[in-house]
Design an enzyme around this catalytic site. Structure first.
Site, PDB file in Angstrom:
ATOM      1  N   SER A 100       4.011   2.321  48.468  1.00 60.00           N
ATOM      2  CA  SER A 100       4.666   3.430  48.377  1.00 60.00           C
ATOM      3  C   SER A 100       3.352   4.382  48.290  1.00 60.00           C
ATOM      4  CB  SER A 100       5.671   3.107  47.575  1.00 60.00           C
ATOM      5  OG  SER A 100       6.387   5.010  46.779  1.00 60.00           O
TER       6      SER A 100
ATOM      7  N   TYR B  54       8.145  -0.097  38.751  1.00 60.22           N
ATOM      8  CA  TYR B  54       8.434   0.199  40.241  1.00 60.22           C
ATOM      9  C   TYR B  54       6.753   0.593  40.585  1.00 60.22           C
ATOM     10  CZ  TYR B  54       9.605   2.412  44.486  1.00 60.22           C
ATOM     11  OH  TYR B  54       9.647   2.560  46.153  1.00 60.22           O
TER      12      TYR B  54
HETATM   13  N1  LIG Z   1      13.093   6.280  50.234  1.00 64.04           N
HETATM   14  C1  LIG Z   1      11.727   6.255  49.525  1.00 64.04           C
HETATM   15  O1  LIG Z   1      11.517   7.473  49.392  1.00 64.04           O
HETATM   16  C2  LIG Z   1      10.611   5.435  49.690  1.00 64.04           C
HETATM   17  C3  LIG Z   1       9.500   6.042  49.410  1.00 64.04           C
HETATM   18  C4  LIG Z   1       8.524   4.666  49.485  1.00 64.04           C
HETATM   19  C5  LIG Z   1       8.983   3.910  49.831  1.00 64.04           C
HETATM   20  N2  LIG Z   1      10.337   3.376  50.046  1.00 64.04           N
HETATM   21  C6  LIG Z   1      10.291   2.156  50.285  1.00 64.04           C
HETATM   22  O2  LIG Z   1      11.162   1.068  50.975  1.00 64.04           O
HETATM   23  C7  LIG Z   1      11.615   0.542  51.476  1.00 64.04           C
HETATM   24  C8  LIG Z   1      13.477   0.779  51.883  1.00 64.04           C
HETATM   25  O3  LIG Z   1      13.533   1.793  50.981  1.00 64.04           O
HETATM   26  P1  LIG Z   1      14.714   2.412  51.867  1.00 64.04           P
HETATM   27  O4  LIG Z   1      14.451   3.775  50.705  1.00 64.04           O
HETATM   28  O5  LIG Z   1      15.360   2.662  52.284  1.00 64.04           O
HETATM   29  O6  LIG Z   1      16.309   2.094  50.849  1.00 64.04           O
HETATM   30  P2  LIG Z   1      17.551   1.868  50.561  1.00 64.04           P
HETATM   31  O7  LIG Z   1      18.149   3.135  51.032  1.00 64.04           O
HETATM   32  O8  LIG Z   1      18.270   1.296  48.744  1.00 64.04           O
HETATM   33  O9  LIG Z   1      17.839   0.891  51.080  1.00 64.04           O
HETATM   34  C9  LIG Z   1      17.325  -0.500  50.311  1.00 64.04           C
HETATM   35  C10 LIG Z   1      17.695  -1.783  51.832  1.00 64.04           C
HETATM   36  O10 LIG Z   1      17.101  -2.965  51.129  1.00 64.04           O
HETATM   37  C11 LIG Z   1      18.339  -4.278  51.071  1.00 64.04           C
HETATM   38  N3  LIG Z   1      17.581  -4.649  49.608  1.00 64.04           N
HETATM   39  C12 LIG Z   1      17.926  -4.470  49.044  1.00 64.04           C
HETATM   40  N4  LIG Z   1      17.427  -4.994  47.441  1.00 64.04           N
HETATM   41  C13 LIG Z   1      17.470  -6.478  48.021  1.00 64.04           C
HETATM   42  C14 LIG Z   1      17.333  -7.639  48.258  1.00 64.04           C
HETATM   43  N5  LIG Z   1      17.345  -8.374  46.726  1.00 64.04           N
HETATM   44  N6  LIG Z   1      17.753  -8.635  48.813  1.00 64.04           N
HETATM   45  C15 LIG Z   1      17.751  -8.294  50.025  1.00 64.04           C
HETATM   46  N7  LIG Z   1      17.634  -6.864  50.463  1.00 64.04           N
HETATM   47  C16 LIG Z   1      17.904  -5.904  49.419  1.00 64.04           C
HETATM   48  C17 LIG Z   1      19.563  -3.088  51.039  1.00 64.04           C
HETATM   49  O11 LIG Z   1      20.531  -4.617  51.398  1.00 64.04           O
HETATM   50  P3  LIG Z   1      21.760  -4.380  49.898  1.00 64.04           P
HETATM   51  O12 LIG Z   1      22.235  -3.502  49.117  1.00 64.04           O
HETATM   52  O13 LIG Z   1      22.825  -4.862  51.069  1.00 64.04           O
HETATM   53  O14 LIG Z   1      20.926  -5.671  49.549  1.00 64.04           O
HETATM   54  C18 LIG Z   1      19.060  -2.080  51.845  1.00 64.04           C
HETATM   55  O15 LIG Z   1      19.381  -2.126  53.328  1.00 64.04           O
HETATM   56  C19 LIG Z   1      11.744  -0.014  49.911  1.00 64.04           C
HETATM   57  O16 LIG Z   1      10.740  -1.175  49.809  1.00 64.04           O
HETATM   58  C20 LIG Z   1      11.168   0.837  49.029  1.00 64.04           C
HETATM   59  O17 LIG Z   1      10.334   1.097  47.849  1.00 64.04           O
HETATM   60  C21 LIG Z   1      10.914   4.388  49.855  1.00 64.04           C
END
Ligand SMILES: NC(=O)c1ccc[n+]([C@@H]2O[C@H](COP(=O)([O-])OP(=O)(O)OC[C@H]3O[C@@H](n4cnc5c(N)ncnc54)[C@H](OP(=O)(O)O)[C@@H]3O)[C@@H](O)[C@H]2O)c1
Length: 239
Positions: free
Chosen positions: A142, A155
């Site tokens: 990120s 984070y």
């Molecule tokens: N959105 C942003 O602005 C952003 C920016 C930079 C980086 N990121 C990174 O991108 C990645 C995806 O983020 P997102 O925004 O798509 O998040 P999200 O919408 O909250 O989705 C997170 C995903 O990870 C799974 N997950 C979370 N904790 C878990 C665990 N302990 N074991 C197994 N699965 C788990 C969730 O499924 P369940 O809830 O079913 O477990 C869900 O499928 C993350 O690493 C985040 O840090 C996001």
């Protein structure tokens, strides 16, 4: 452009957000996809969507932060897919709070999920890629992994660690024809960013969408194997 049809990919956190968009983009390329997460209902719904695109899609329910669950879950998923070529280490959690205010358990859970989870999953998938002498690993950090900000200590610590682990692994396994890519996206509209109050799902013209992120991953994979997208940042043009 390299044809990705019939490749097999594992995407952690593939049920929602960036992981789900990546799974859909992969399916559109003819890649069979295995997705993981903790919530079976959302996994089932995404798998049905992926199958509708004509590929084989499978899921496994496990917490990436629990090594015993990861070992069993990855083993089952690879058996279901028959093999694995691509790993997207996407599962992650975020919470903001000052270092003193955030409870120790919450701080630790962010590290356990984002850092240990990525390590556990990679450790279980890597031997298959080394055996094939070919593979791709995409690790999601990120912009918070490049800069610390007030209230992001847990984070940012986790996402800085992802960059260190990922770059080190890249140097270890280049000789095995395995490309390791570290991505540092800025805010993308997803449950995570909306829950944190840093994105608004209605601002589609200015806020990055999960599909934008998925396109970047596909483009990296389509490079000839001699070329590796080592790292990339994705920013919105005009936030
Ligand atoms: N959105 C942003 O602005 C952003 C920016 C930079 C980086 N990121 C990174 O991108 C990645 C995806 O983020 P997102 O925004 O798509 O998040 P999200 O919408 O909250 O989705 C997170 C995903 O990870 C799974 N997950 C979370 N904790 C878990 C665990 N302990 N074991 C197994 N699965 C788990 C969730 O499924 P369940 O809830 O079913 O477990 C869900 O499928 C993350 O690493 C985040 O840090 C996001």
């Amino acid at each position: 452009m390299k044809n990705l049809k019939n490749k097999k990919a594992i995407i952690t956190g593939g049920s929602r957000g960036l992981g789900r968009a990546t799974a859909i983009a992969f399916a559109k390329q003819g890649i069979d996809v295995g997705i993981t997460g903790r919530n079976e209902d959302t996994l089932k719904a995404t798998v049905a969507e992926l199958k509708g695109l004509g590929v084989n899609a499978e899921y496994e329910v496990f917490d990436v932060g629990n090594y015993e669950e990861v070992k069993a879950g990855i083993d089952n998923l690879i058996k279901k897919l028959s093999t694995v070529d691509i790993l997207v280490n996407n599962a992650g959690i975020a919470a903001f709070g000052t270092l003193n205010d955030m409870p120790v358990e919450e701080w630790s859970k962010i590290i356990q999920t984002n850092v240990m989870g990525m390590y556990y999953v990679t450790k279980e998938v890597l031997p298959y890629l080394i055996d094939k002498n070919e593979g791709d690993i995409i690790n999601i950090s990120s912009t918070a992994g490049l800069n610390g900000n007030a209230t992001t200590s847990a984070y940012s610590a986790s996402k800085f660690a992802v960059i260190g682990m990922s770059e080190s692994l890249m140097k270890e396994v280049r000789k095995n024809n395995i490309r390791v890519c570290t991505l540092t996206p800025s805010t993308i509209a997803s449950d995570m960013s909306i829950d944190l109050g840093i994105a608004d799902k209605d601002s589609q013209d200015s806020v990055l969408q999960p599909e934008d992120f998925a396109e970047l991953i596909v483009a990296g994979l389509q490079l000839p194997r001699r070329a590796m997208l080592k790292s990339a940042a994705l920013w919105s043009t005009n936030p």
